[in-house]
Motif scaffolding. Structure first.
Motif, PDB file in Angstrom:
ATOM      1  N   GLN A  18       0.842  -1.188   0.000  1.00  0.00           N
ATOM      2  CA  GLN A  18       0.000   0.000   0.000  1.00  0.00           C
ATOM      3  C   GLN A  18       0.886   1.250   0.000  1.00  0.00           C
ATOM      4  O   GLN A  18       0.595   2.217  -0.707  1.00  0.00           O
ATOM      5  CB  GLN A  18      -0.913  -0.009   1.219  1.00  0.00           C
ATOM      6  CG  GLN A  18      -2.008   1.007   1.187  1.00  0.00           C
ATOM      7  CD  GLN A  18      -2.999   0.792   2.302  1.00  0.00           C
ATOM      8  OE1 GLN A  18      -2.652   0.326   3.377  1.00  0.00           O
ATOM      9  NE2 GLN A  18      -4.237   1.131   2.064  1.00  0.00           N
ATOM     10  N   ALA A  19       1.966   1.218   0.759  1.00  0.00           N
ATOM     11  CA  ALA A  19       2.905   2.344   0.779  1.00  0.00           C
ATOM     12  C   ALA A  19       3.562   2.539  -0.590  1.00  0.00           C
ATOM     13  O   ALA A  19       3.979   3.644  -0.932  1.00  0.00           O
ATOM     14  CB  ALA A  19       3.966   2.124   1.852  1.00  0.00           C
ATOM     15  N   GLU A  20       3.632   1.476  -1.365  1.00  0.00           N
ATOM     16  CA  GLU A  20       4.187   1.523  -2.728  1.00  0.00           C
ATOM     17  C   GLU A  20       3.103   1.848  -3.755  1.00  0.00           C
ATOM     18  O   GLU A  20       3.307   1.698  -4.958  1.00  0.00           O
ATOM     19  CB  GLU A  20       4.822   0.167  -3.084  1.00  0.00           C
ATOM     20  CG  GLU A  20       5.994  -0.216  -2.235  1.00  0.00           C
ATOM     21  CD  GLU A  20       7.299   0.363  -2.735  1.00  0.00           C
ATOM     22  OE1 GLU A  20       7.334   0.926  -3.847  1.00  0.00           O
ATOM     23  OE2 GLU A  20       8.289   0.258  -2.008  1.00  0.00           O
ATOM     24  N   GLU A  21       1.929   2.268  -3.261  1.00  0.00           N
ATOM     25  CA  GLU A  21       0.787   2.636  -4.105  1.00  0.00           C
ATOM     26  C   GLU A  21       0.329   1.484  -4.997  1.00  0.00           C
ATOM     27  O   GLU A  21      -0.098   1.669  -6.131  1.00  0.00           O
ATOM     28  CB  GLU A  21       1.116   3.889  -4.925  1.00  0.00           C
ATOM     29  CG  GLU A  21       1.403   5.073  -4.027  1.00  0.00           C
ATOM     30  CD  GLU A  21       1.780   6.337  -4.773  1.00  0.00           C
ATOM     31  OE1 GLU A  21       1.972   6.293  -6.011  1.00  0.00           O
ATOM     32  OE2 GLU A  21       1.872   7.380  -4.113  1.00  0.00           O
ATOM     33  N   HIS A  22       0.436   0.268  -4.464  1.00  0.00           N
ATOM     34  CA  HIS A  22      -0.020  -0.952  -5.141  1.00  0.00           C
ATOM     35  C   HIS A  22       0.572  -1.129  -6.540  1.00  0.00           C
ATOM     36  O   HIS A  22      -0.106  -1.650  -7.443  1.00  0.00           O
ATOM     37  CB  HIS A  22      -1.552  -1.028  -5.185  1.00  0.00           C
ATOM     38  CG  HIS A  22      -2.152  -1.256  -3.840  1.00  0.00           C
ATOM     39  ND1 HIS A  22      -2.938  -0.316  -3.232  1.00  0.00           N
ATOM     40  CD2 HIS A  22      -2.055  -2.284  -2.975  1.00  0.00           C
ATOM     41  CE1 HIS A  22      -3.313  -0.766  -2.042  1.00  0.00           C
ATOM     42  NE2 HIS A  22      -2.790  -1.965  -1.863  1.00  0.00           N
ATOM     43  N   ARG A  23       1.808  -0.738  -6.687  1.00  0.00           N
ATOM     44  CA  ARG A  23       2.480  -0.927  -7.980  1.00  0.00           C
ATOM     45  C   ARG A  23       2.692  -2.420  -8.214  1.00  0.00           C
ATOM     46  O   ARG A  23       3.292  -3.113  -7.394  1.00  0.00           O
ATOM     47  CB  ARG A  23       3.825  -0.214  -7.985  1.00  0.00           C
ATOM     48  CG  ARG A  23       3.703   1.277  -8.050  1.00  0.00           C
ATOM     49  CD  ARG A  23       5.025   2.011  -8.050  1.00  0.00           C
ATOM     50  NE  ARG A  23       6.107   1.269  -8.672  1.00  0.00           N
ATOM     51  CZ  ARG A  23       7.383   1.426  -8.336  1.00  0.00           C
ATOM     52  NH1 ARG A  23       7.734   2.266  -7.394  1.00  0.00           N
ATOM     53  NH2 ARG A  23       8.317   0.721  -8.942  1.00  0.00           N
ATOM     54  N   PRO A  24       2.190  -2.957  -9.314  1.00  0.00           N
ATOM     55  CA  PRO A  24       2.305  -4.394  -9.582  1.00  0.00           C
ATOM     56  C   PRO A  24       3.748  -4.903  -9.574  1.00  0.00           C
ATOM     57  O   PRO A  24       3.998  -6.028  -9.145  1.00  0.00           O
ATOM     58  CB  PRO A  24       1.676  -4.557 -10.968  1.00  0.00           C
ATOM     59  CG  PRO A  24       0.786  -3.384 -11.128  1.00  0.00           C
ATOM     60  CD  PRO A  24       1.435  -2.267 -10.354  1.00  0.00           C
ATOM     61  N   ASP A  25       4.676  -4.067 -10.012  1.00  0.00           N
ATOM     62  CA  ASP A  25       6.069  -4.494 -10.062  1.00  0.00           C
ATOM     63  C   ASP A  25       6.724  -4.553  -8.684  1.00  0.00           C
ATOM     64  O   ASP A  25       7.840  -5.036  -8.553  1.00  0.00           O
ATOM     65  CB  ASP A  25       6.881  -3.582 -10.989  1.00  0.00           C
ATOM     66  CG  ASP A  25       6.953  -2.143 -10.495  1.00  0.00           C
ATOM     67  OD1 ASP A  25       5.929  -1.627  -9.991  1.00  0.00           O
ATOM     68  OD2 ASP A  25       8.035  -1.533 -10.616  1.00  0.00           O
ATOM     69  N   ARG A  26       6.037  -4.093  -7.632  1.00  0.00           N
ATOM     70  CA  ARG A  26       6.592  -4.093  -6.271  1.00  0.00           C
ATOM     71  C   ARG A  26       5.916  -5.112  -5.357  1.00  0.00           C
ATOM     72  O   ARG A  26       6.300  -5.284  -4.220  1.00  0.00           O
ATOM     73  CB  ARG A  26       6.465  -2.700  -5.658  1.00  0.00           C
ATOM     74  CG  ARG A  26       7.252  -1.633  -6.370  1.00  0.00           C
ATOM     75  CD  ARG A  26       8.751  -1.840  -6.249  1.00  0.00           C
ATOM     76  NE  ARG A  26       9.112  -1.805  -4.845  1.00  0.00           N
ATOM     77  CZ  ARG A  26      10.166  -2.420  -4.309  1.00  0.00           C
ATOM     78  NH1 ARG A  26      10.972  -3.112  -5.065  1.00  0.00           N
ATOM     79  NH2 ARG A  26      10.416  -2.343  -3.020  1.00  0.00           N
ATOM     80  N   GLU A  27       4.910  -5.801  -5.870  1.00  0.00           N
ATOM     81  CA  GLU A  27       4.134  -6.732  -5.056  1.00  0.00           C
ATOM     82  C   GLU A  27       5.010  -7.833  -4.442  1.00  0.00           C
ATOM     83  O   GLU A  27       4.983  -8.066  -3.232  1.00  0.00           O
ATOM     84  CB  GLU A  27       3.021  -7.339  -5.909  1.00  0.00           C
ATOM     85  CG  GLU A  27       2.037  -8.158  -5.127  1.00  0.00           C
ATOM     86  CD  GLU A  27       0.868  -8.599  -5.995  1.00  0.00           C
ATOM     87  OE1 GLU A  27      -0.131  -9.019  -5.417  1.00  0.00           O
ATOM     88  OE2 GLU A  27       0.961  -8.540  -7.242  1.00  0.00           O
TER      89      GLU A  27
END
Length: 66
Positions: A18-27
């Motif tokens: 969530q802190a990564e704004e739900h970026r798919p590449d960071r999941e």
């Protein structure tokens, strides 16, 4: 209430993602970091204090790899 290892990691990964704004590449990176945090040895009492984000369970499952 005690939280299982899997649930703790799931909740923490969601917070990180969530802190990564739900970026798919960071999941996956967020999931891995949550596992590392759990295994780093926070006390059992600390582990049970992690609270889920307001949208936990509404997105994709970080345990699944496409």
């Amino acid at each position: 209430m005690r939280v299982s290892k899997e649930e703790w990691i799931k909740r923490r990964a969601e917070q990180l993602w969530q802190a990564e704004e739900h970026r798919p590449d960071r999941e996956q990176a967020c999931w891995d970091k949550a596992v590392q945090e759990y295994e780093a040895g926070t006390s059992e009492a600390d582990r049970s204090q992690v609270q889920p984000g307001p949208d936990i369970g509404t997105g994709s499952d970080p345990t699944k790899v496409d």
